[in-house]
Motif scaffolding. Sequence first.
Motif, short mmCIF file in Angstrom:
data_model
loop_
_atom_site.label_atom_id
_atom_site.label_comp_id
_atom_site.label_asym_id
_atom_site.label_seq_id
_atom_site.Cartn_x
_atom_site.Cartn_y
_atom_site.Cartn_z
N GLN A 89 -4.77 92.05 75.97
CA GLN A 89 -5.66 92.90 74.09
C GLN A 89 -6.79 92.16 74.44
O GLN A 89 -7.49 93.39 73.70
N ALA A 90 -6.79 91.16 74.22
CA ALA A 90 -8.39 90.13 73.41
C ALA A 90 -8.75 89.46 75.07
O ALA A 90 -10.34 89.56 74.81
N ASP A 91 -8.57 89.98 76.28
CA ASP A 91 -9.63 89.52 77.03
C ASP A 91 -9.53 88.31 76.84
O ASP A 91 -10.83 87.69 77.50
N VAL A 92 -8.48 87.54 76.95
CA VAL A 92 -8.94 85.83 76.40
C VAL A 92 -7.67 85.06 77.33
O VAL A 92 -6.74 85.79 77.13
N PHE A 93 -8.06 84.35 78.15
CA PHE A 93 -6.48 82.88 78.31
C PHE A 93 -6.32 81.76 77.34
O PHE A 93 -7.04 81.88 76.81
N LYS A 125 -16.71 79.80 80.83
CA LYS A 125 -17.78 81.01 80.03
C LYS A 125 -18.11 80.14 78.56
O LYS A 125 -18.99 80.39 78.23
N HIS A 126 -16.97 80.60 78.27
CA HIS A 126 -16.26 79.92 77.24
C HIS A 126 -15.46 79.78 76.57
O HIS A 126 -14.41 80.11 76.97
N TYR A 127 -15.84 78.62 75.72
CA TYR A 127 -14.48 78.14 75.12
C TYR A 127 -14.26 78.32 73.98
O TYR A 127 -15.28 78.22 73.22
N VAL A 153 -12.57 81.94 84.20
CA VAL A 153 -12.22 82.21 83.44
C VAL A 153 -13.32 82.70 82.37
O VAL A 153 -14.28 81.47 81.56
N ASP A 154 -13.72 83.70 82.01
CA ASP A 154 -14.85 84.25 81.18
C ASP A 154 -14.50 83.14 79.81
O ASP A 154 -15.34 82.98 79.17
N ARG A 155 -13.27 84.08 78.97
CA ARG A 155 -13.48 83.49 77.70
C ARG A 155 -12.02 82.36 77.62
O ARG A 155 -10.74 82.68 77.91
N ALA A 156 -11.61 81.54 77.09
CA ALA A 156 -10.96 80.41 77.29
C ALA A 156 -10.40 80.08 75.84
O ALA A 156 -11.41 79.54 75.22
N LEU A 208 1.49 85.91 82.56
CA LEU A 208 1.43 84.98 83.51
C LEU A 208 0.65 85.40 84.30
O LEU A 208 1.57 86.18 85.21
N THR A 209 -0.25 85.23 84.84
CA THR A 209 -1.40 85.14 85.49
C THR A 209 -1.96 83.91 86.70
O THR A 209 -1.17 82.94 86.50
#
Length: 335
Positions: free
Chosen positions: A15-19, A44-46, A26-29, A6-7
């Motif tokens: 590990q995947a750098d996704v939220f 940036k990306h959904y 964020v960059d990737r959601a 939780l951030t």
Amino acid sequence: MSLLELTPSGLYCPQADVFIDPWKPVDRAVITHAHADHARWGMKHYLAHHHSEQVMRLRLGQDINLETLEYSEPIHINGVQISLHPAGHIPGSAQVRLEFQGKVTVVSGDYKVEDDGLSTAFEPVKCHEFVSECTFGMPIYKWQGQQQIFKEINQWWKTNAKQGRNSVLFAYSLGKAQRVINHLDTAIGAIFAHGAIWNTNQALIANGVPVMDIPKVTQELPKSAFKGAMIIAPPAAMGSPWMKKFAPYRTGVCSGWMNVRGARRRRAVDTGFVLSDHADWPGLIQAIKATEAEKVYLTHGSTAIFERYLVETFGIEAVSLNTLFEGDNANFTEE
């Protein structure tokens, strides 16, 4: 090792750098569903389910960078397998399954276990860790079957029409409104939608969701068009000047919070129907047990009460998370 942390921006898989459903840009959601407390502007990306595409573009902008998946269709990011699975909450709602080196974590988003006949029905996903909402995580919340509720809604409408009154029913514009519309008895009279609901209907229909296509309330329609009609409107329309054209009318609201004594009076509506797109107390327990998860993280609602119950009754390790997810809000916000 947990796959999630939780951030300040929300639930994050390093590990995947996704939220998952982040509340800051964020960059990737990965988005579980299109309600406003889960699908926010600025990513940036959904990544979301196919049935969420058009309604997300309606709400967040046609030009968002959106990738969609079907249920159970896997993708791989940095060795993490990610897939979406039915949550049964609203059309397009999904549980997010993350698998890495034999560890499986599932983020449920919002869910209900009753098949509403419109959303793809909830499917439990076995996992080691399960992130569960508990909006209605108290034993007092036990829903009647939806067929009984819709029978009551249609009878209320029929009685109002016989008395020369129109019926205005408040339901969230995404999910609950379409669920109600699809269960209304068209033999009673005409059905109309507030503009916000009509726009949502069109987006879902464009995505192949089988929503009944009903006309929109417009200024051009004569008052006589609404005689004995059912008008479906979002809670934001309560008490607004927009309501004047339907007089004389009776008002009703669909919400799980109608289960609480005095809720109808506080909202100044004539009738309350206990209808929620969230799991009730037995539904939460049923869903969590079906996952066979060793650890459960709880978000929004009565987390402390439900956490204690899971620990003491089932010996499940349960932890409350302080998130910004609102769920079926007692204040009747849009979602």
